[in-house]
Design a protein around this motif. Structure first.
Motif, PDB file in Angstrom:
ATOM      1  N   ALA A   1      57.811 -64.335  -3.264  1.00  0.00           N
ATOM      2  CA  ALA A   1      56.887 -65.089  -2.427  1.00  0.00           C
ATOM      3  C   ALA A   1      56.578 -66.474  -2.979  1.00  0.00           C
ATOM      4  O   ALA A   1      56.088 -67.337  -2.247  1.00  0.00           O
ATOM      5  CB  ALA A   1      55.595 -64.308  -2.247  1.00  0.00           C
ATOM      6  N   THR A   2      56.869 -66.695  -4.273  1.00  0.00           N
ATOM      7  CA  THR A   2      56.565 -67.993  -4.880  1.00  0.00           C
ATOM      8  C   THR A   2      57.804 -68.775  -5.287  1.00  0.00           C
ATOM      9  O   THR A   2      57.764 -69.992  -5.374  1.00  0.00           O
ATOM     10  CB  THR A   2      55.661 -67.818  -6.114  1.00  0.00           C
ATOM     11  N   LEU A   3      58.902 -68.072  -5.537  1.00  0.00           N
ATOM     12  CA  LEU A   3      60.129 -68.720  -5.993  1.00  0.00           C
ATOM     13  C   LEU A   3      61.263 -68.639  -4.982  1.00  0.00           C
ATOM     14  O   LEU A   3      62.229 -69.406  -5.074  1.00  0.00           O
ATOM     15  CB  LEU A   3      60.610 -68.089  -7.312  1.00  0.00           C
ATOM     16  N   GLY A   4      61.174 -67.717  -4.051  1.00  0.00           N
ATOM     17  CA  GLY A   4      62.300 -67.437  -3.169  1.00  0.00           C
ATOM     18  C   GLY A   4      62.601 -68.558  -2.185  1.00  0.00           C
ATOM     19  O   GLY A   4      61.706 -69.295  -1.750  1.00  0.00           O
ATOM     20  N   THR A   5      63.863 -68.654  -1.835  1.00  0.00           N
ATOM     21  CA  THR A   5      64.273 -69.547  -0.752  1.00  0.00           C
ATOM     22  C   THR A   5      63.840 -68.960   0.580  1.00  0.00           C
ATOM     23  O   THR A   5      63.440 -69.669   1.503  1.00  0.00           O
ATOM     24  CB  THR A   5      65.799 -69.742  -0.773  1.00  0.00           C
ATOM     25  N   ILE A   6      63.962 -67.641   0.686  1.00  0.00           N
ATOM     26  CA  ILE A   6      63.496 -66.891   1.853  1.00  0.00           C
ATOM     27  C   ILE A   6      62.243 -66.145   1.423  1.00  0.00           C
ATOM     28  O   ILE A   6      62.292 -65.345   0.484  1.00  0.00           O
ATOM     29  CB  ILE A   6      64.572 -65.906   2.342  1.00  0.00           C
TER      30      ILE A   6
ATOM     31  N   PRO B   1      58.438 -63.994   2.387  1.00  0.00           N
ATOM     32  CA  PRO B   1      57.762 -63.186   3.402  1.00  0.00           C
ATOM     33  C   PRO B   1      56.654 -63.993   4.081  1.00  0.00           C
ATOM     34  O   PRO B   1      56.195 -65.017   3.552  1.00  0.00           O
ATOM     35  CB  PRO B   1      57.178 -62.023   2.590  1.00  0.00           C
ATOM     36  N   HIS B   2      56.213 -63.509   5.220  1.00  0.00           N
ATOM     37  CA  HIS B   2      55.100 -64.153   5.908  1.00  0.00           C
ATOM     38  C   HIS B   2      53.757 -63.658   5.408  1.00  0.00           C
ATOM     39  O   HIS B   2      52.720 -64.243   5.712  1.00  0.00           O
ATOM     40  CB  HIS B   2      55.202 -63.898   7.416  1.00  0.00           C
ATOM     41  N   LEU B   3      53.783 -62.577   4.652  1.00  0.00           N
ATOM     42  CA  LEU B   3      52.560 -61.933   4.196  1.00  0.00           C
ATOM     43  C   LEU B   3      52.895 -61.144   2.940  1.00  0.00           C
ATOM     44  O   LEU B   3      53.992 -60.584   2.825  1.00  0.00           O
ATOM     45  CB  LEU B   3      52.030 -61.030   5.310  1.00  0.00           C
ATOM     46  N   LEU B   4      51.967 -61.092   1.969  1.00  0.00           N
ATOM     47  CA  LEU B   4      52.223 -60.465   0.672  1.00  0.00           C
ATOM     48  C   LEU B   4      51.098 -59.503   0.330  1.00  0.00           C
ATOM     49  O   LEU B   4      49.920 -59.829   0.469  1.00  0.00           O
ATOM     50  CB  LEU B   4      52.337 -61.554  -0.407  1.00  0.00           C
ATOM     51  N   MET B   5      51.474 -58.311  -0.145  1.00  0.00           N
ATOM     52  CA  MET B   5      50.492 -57.320  -0.589  1.00  0.00           C
ATOM     53  C   MET B   5      50.883 -56.839  -1.985  1.00  0.00           C
ATOM     54  O   MET B   5      52.042 -56.471  -2.224  1.00  0.00           O
ATOM     55  CB  MET B   5      50.425 -56.140   0.383  1.00  0.00           C
ATOM     56  N   LEU B   6      49.912 -56.844  -2.905  1.00  0.00           N
ATOM     57  CA  LEU B   6      50.183 -56.510  -4.302  1.00  0.00           C
ATOM     58  C   LEU B   6      49.220 -55.418  -4.762  1.00  0.00           C
ATOM     59  O   LEU B   6      47.995 -55.567  -4.646  1.00  0.00           O
ATOM     60  CB  LEU B   6      50.011 -57.746  -5.193  1.00  0.00           C
ATOM     61  N   ALA B   7      49.770 -54.336  -5.276  1.00  0.00           N
ATOM     62  CA  ALA B   7      48.962 -53.223  -5.782  1.00  0.00           C
ATOM     63  C   ALA B   7      49.132 -53.139  -7.294  1.00  0.00           C
ATOM     64  O   ALA B   7      50.251 -53.004  -7.788  1.00  0.00           O
ATOM     65  CB  ALA B   7      49.398 -51.908  -5.130  1.00  0.00           C
ATOM     66  N   TYR B   8      47.998 -53.258  -8.014  1.00  0.00           N
ATOM     67  CA  TYR B   8      47.968 -53.285  -9.491  1.00  0.00           C
ATOM     68  C   TYR B   8      49.203 -53.986 -10.059  1.00  0.00           C
ATOM     69  O   TYR B   8      49.942 -53.428 -10.869  1.00  0.00           O
ATOM     70  CB  TYR B   8      47.789 -51.874 -10.083  1.00  0.00           C
TER      71      TYR B   8
ATOM     72  N   ASP C   1      51.913 -66.431 -11.119  1.00  0.00           N
ATOM     73  CA  ASP C   1      50.684 -67.219 -11.080  1.00  0.00           C
ATOM     74  C   ASP C   1      50.927 -68.676 -11.473  1.00  0.00           C
ATOM     75  O   ASP C   1      50.120 -69.552 -11.152  1.00  0.00           O
ATOM     76  CB  ASP C   1      49.605 -66.596 -11.967  1.00  0.00           C
ATOM     77  N   CYS C   2      52.035 -68.928 -12.151  1.00  0.00           N
ATOM     78  CA  CYS C   2      52.405 -70.310 -12.493  1.00  0.00           C
ATOM     79  C   CYS C   2      53.197 -70.985 -11.380  1.00  0.00           C
ATOM     80  O   CYS C   2      53.444 -72.191 -11.445  1.00  0.00           O
ATOM     81  CB  CYS C   2      53.239 -70.336 -13.775  1.00  0.00           C
ATOM     82  N   GLN C   3      53.606 -70.216 -10.385  1.00  0.00           N
ATOM     83  CA  GLN C   3      54.531 -70.735  -9.369  1.00  0.00           C
ATOM     84  C   GLN C   3      53.932 -70.788  -7.964  1.00  0.00           C
ATOM     85  O   GLN C   3      54.627 -71.141  -7.020  1.00  0.00           O
ATOM     86  CB  GLN C   3      55.798 -69.865  -9.351  1.00  0.00           C
ATOM     87  N   VAL C   4      52.667 -70.440  -7.817  1.00  0.00           N
ATOM     88  CA  VAL C   4      52.038 -70.474  -6.493  1.00  0.00           C
ATOM     89  C   VAL C   4      52.050 -71.903  -5.952  1.00  0.00           C
ATOM     90  O   VAL C   4      51.718 -72.857  -6.668  1.00  0.00           O
ATOM     91  CB  VAL C   4      50.590 -69.950  -6.569  1.00  0.00           C
ATOM     92  N   ASP C   5      52.465 -72.062  -4.697  1.00  0.00           N
ATOM     93  CA  ASP C   5      52.445 -73.378  -4.051  1.00  0.00           C
ATOM     94  C   ASP C   5      51.968 -73.216  -2.614  1.00  0.00           C
ATOM     95  O   ASP C   5      51.551 -72.138  -2.195  1.00  0.00           O
ATOM     96  CB  ASP C   5      53.822 -74.046  -4.123  1.00  0.00           C
ATOM     97  N   GLU C   6      52.041 -74.301  -1.842  1.00  0.00           N
ATOM     98  CA  GLU C   6      51.522 -74.271  -0.481  1.00  0.00           C
ATOM     99  C   GLU C   6      52.324 -73.360   0.429  1.00  0.00           C
ATOM    100  O   GLU C   6      51.854 -72.997   1.519  1.00  0.00           O
ATOM    101  CB  GLU C   6      51.471 -75.693   0.105  1.00  0.00           C
ATOM    102  N   ARG C   7      53.534 -72.949   0.020  1.00  0.00           N
ATOM    103  CA  ARG C   7      54.358 -72.065   0.834  1.00  0.00           C
ATOM    104  C   ARG C   7      54.090 -70.590   0.546  1.00  0.00           C
ATOM    105  O   ARG C   7      54.637 -69.720   1.208  1.00  0.00           O
ATOM    106  CB  ARG C   7      55.848 -72.363   0.596  1.00  0.00           C
ATOM    107  N   THR C   8      53.276 -70.297  -0.448  1.00  0.00           N
ATOM    108  CA  THR C   8      52.950 -68.908  -0.757  1.00  0.00           C
ATOM    109  C   THR C   8      52.174 -68.304   0.414  1.00  0.00           C
ATOM    110  O   THR C   8      51.229 -68.912   0.909  1.00  0.00           O
ATOM    111  CB  THR C   8      52.111 -68.826  -2.044  1.00  0.00           C
ATOM    112  N   PRO C   9      52.547 -67.120   0.871  1.00  0.00           N
ATOM    113  CA  PRO C   9      51.906 -66.548   2.070  1.00  0.00           C
ATOM    114  C   PRO C   9      50.535 -65.963   1.764  1.00  0.00           C
ATOM    115  O   PRO C   9      50.173 -65.743   0.599  1.00  0.00           O
ATOM    116  CB  PRO C   9      52.892 -65.447   2.484  1.00  0.00           C
ATOM    117  N   PRO C  10      49.738 -65.668   2.805  1.00  0.00           N
ATOM    118  CA  PRO C  10      48.468 -64.952   2.611  1.00  0.00           C
ATOM    119  C   PRO C  10      48.704 -63.664   1.824  1.00  0.00           C
ATOM    120  O   PRO C  10      49.712 -62.974   2.022  1.00  0.00           O
ATOM    121  CB  PRO C  10      48.011 -64.657   4.038  1.00  0.00           C
TER     122      PRO C  10
END
Length: 627
Positions: free
Chosen positions: A220-225, A227-234, A268-277
């Protein structure tokens, strides 16, 4: 051209036809190459296979490659109208060593119950890698064609991780794993009306657990493709000390990673404006992946102005998956469903149906119920209130059992990992603390603190001995003939006075060898035998961890058993800049092995069969803990 082999084992509702198709991940073209009518009148998922390789000269790559294709199983939501709907790709955890089954198919079926198509990706892990000769290693990278394997999943829940290989490569190329996820994000967009798979191309999400959360966040932060939405569990997030998960980092980057890889592969070092909700949940007392991972990701999302929701539960443990029946973390699925509804992934009527039947109290137990709805493949997991009492396990002990803080890691106590062998609704309160003996634990009011919490039917695990032998310290010393048995009796009486069940555990053995190369049978002096005598006199169940641990060290041998303990060279870890050579305190691997010994001993103990019913079924040791 990358070739994605798709094997579709149709359900009975769609004439049980088998379709094998090829998929070009770059052009998104799809053509049928074979159809065979092999009726299989059973409910089956749909398995997609992609064989992937990488160049040996890529960063982090080694000369050993996996010959196992990347598999991916579809879980379609079937309704009579074959409505186009969102899809979420599921990435199980497992520390990049294996894939945790309970974080795959059960998650997909939960998503189905919300009216969301799901796909479980079985990305490459260390357990998939086998040695090959140099001639087998092809510098093919992303555009390779590896089309020699087709695999069919006969049952959704039977697609499981491969067994651990004897040889583990030094690293897995992170960019290769990101490409595998990207290919999955593309592949799920292919419309397959014959199985009711119609996907909204602008609603493709990712959900990842533990190390799978790290891979999802990297994509979600580095990929060329993305996701439109991201969910992270622990999730594992940072690769930096002191909060990284050591096993995940080692299995992903190996021991010879470059300094720049730490930040490069820390989402956490790679979050940008393209990172999804993003939706994140964790527990404050996670002893495997510190909650600071989730907090750091949330902080980065805040700084970048990305919509996100973070839930930190006061109590829990790592690897809970759906956390059905857990009195605290079990609420995450309802919270996530509401968040998905706000983002347009869940229909409001479906949300009302699933959440209206879900309640959570401190006395809840888990009931998984298949509920009829307009979605014929939907399953709604119901957390139902029950009058059945669920006992709590309290641990009183010293540093060998205690939870270790981030500044002490990778040192670990076996009590941190016992929960991984218990049913998910069993709560363990680990009161063990560094440096305590039977005497000092009582003197500091710690036993009374436990007594105030004990309920009838709970269990009190009692493990002391290491610090009772410190004759030079009168605040801790308890002689094994008189004081030590008397103090143990106080613990037993406290438990029984509350209607709880005391369980004595002899202290785990130090790793001490005699000049003849044999383990020292007196590594803890007279204390193990003194505890055995108290157990016999009082009729208290005894788990002989001293004997079990000595047997484990003998089986491994003097050299191999060292990995169970804290042995680090100078500069190997920032918490121990001068190194450490400690044959008393455990590494993460050692603590996990001792926890397994305790679980196995409980399972075999004639007096502890009611407690044994609280254990999970026996599992392969390589998958006993999911990180």
């Amino acid at each position: 051209m990358s070739i994605l082999h798709i094997t579709l084992d149709e359900q009975a509702s769609v004439d049980s036809n088998r379709f094998i198709q090829t998929f070009d991940s770059r052009s998104a073209s799809c053509s049928s190459i074979e159809q065979s009518h092999e009726a299989q009148a059973s409910q089956q998922p749909h398995s997609l296979i992609r064989n992937s390789t990488m160049s040996a000269n890529q960063p982090g790559a080694s000369d050993t490659r996996s010959t196992k294709p990347v598999s991916f199983v579809l879980y379609p939501v079937h309704d009579t109208q074959a409505t186009a709907r969102p899809c979420i790709v599921v990435l199980p955890g497992g520390g990049y060593h294996h894939l945790a089954e309970h974080e795959g198919a059960p998650i997909a079926r939960w998503l189905n119950g919300l009216g969301i198509h799901a796909a479980v990706l079985h990305y490459h892990t260390q357990s998939d890698y086998t040695e090959q000769t140099e001639s087998d290693v092809k510098e093919t990278g992303r555009d390779a064609i590896q089309a020699n394997t087709i695999e069919t999943a006969s049952d959704a829940d039977s697609v499981s991780p491969t067994k651990t290989q004897a040889h583990l490569i030094e690293s897995i190329e992170p960019n290769l794993l990101i490409e595998q996820v990207e290919a999955a994000l593309q592949a799920v967009q292919q419309q397959r009306p014959e199985i009711g798979w119609k996907v909204l191309s602008d609603q493709i999400g990712l959900i990842g657990f533990s190390a799978g959360g790290h891979l999802a966040a990297m994509t979600a932060t580095l990929g060329t493709i993305r996701p439109h939405l991201l969910m992270l569990a622990y999730p594992v997030i940072t690769m930096s000390e002191p909060y990284t998960h050591q096993g995940s980092r080692q299995h992903l980057l190996g021991d010879s990673y470059r300094a720049e890889h730490i930040c490069q592969y820390s989402p956490d070092c790679q979050v940008d404006e393209r990172t999804p909700p993003t939706f994140i949940w964790s527990s404050a007392d996670d002893a495997s992946v510190p909650v600071q991972n989730s907090l750091s990701m949330a902080g980065a999302l805040t700084a970048a102005g990305i919509e996100h929701e973070l839930h930190v539960f006061e109590q829990g443990r790592h690897g809970l998956g759906l956390a059905e029946g857990h009195p605290h973390c079990g609420a995450w699925t309802d919270l996530a469903a509401s968040w998905l509804q706000r983002h347009g992934y869940v229909d409001e009527t479906i949300l009302a149906t699933s959440t209206s039947t879900s309640t959570s109290t401190s006395t809840s137990t888990s009931t998984s119920t298949s509920t009829s709805s307009k979605y014929t493949n939907a399953q709604v997991h119901i957390l139902a209130k029950s009058d059945t009492f669920v006992p709590t396990i309290h641990i009183a002990g010293d540093s060998t059992a205690a939870i270790k803080g981030a500044t002490e890691k990778p040192m670990s106590g076996w009590g941190e990992y016992l929960a991984g062998y218990m049913q998910p609704d069993i709560i363990i309160h680990n009161h063990a603390i560094n440096g305590r003996s039977t005497r000092s634990f009582i003197a500091e009011g710690r036993l009374q603190y436990i007594a105030d919490q004990l309920q009838a039917g709970d269990y009190l695990f009692i493990q002391f001995g290491h610090n009772d032998s410190k004759i030079e310290d009168p605040t801790r010393y308890a002689d094994p003939e008189q004081d030590y048995p008397d103090f143990l009796q106080q613990y037993i009486d406290t438990a029984r006075g509350k209607g709880a069940f005391p369980v004595l555990l002899t202290s785990v053995s130090r790793r001490l060898y005699l000049e003849n190369g044999q383990l020292d049978p007196q590594a803890l002096g007279a204390y193990p035998e003194a505890m055995r005598a108290v157990a016999s006199k009082t009729g208290t169940p005894l788990v002989d961890l001293f004997q079990c641990s000595q047997q484990l060290y003998r089986e491994l041998g003097e050299k191999e058993s060292a990995c169970l303990f804290m042995h680090l060279r100078a500069g190997a870890h920032p918490n121990y800049p001068d190194g450490i050579s400690d044959n008393t305190h455990f590494s993460e691997q050692g603590a996990q092995r001792i926890a397994r010994l305790a679980a196995d001993a409980i399972r075999q103990h004639a007096q502890l069969q009611e407690l044994a019913k609280l254990l999970l079924p026996e599992r392969d040791p390589s998958t006993a803990n999911s990180y």
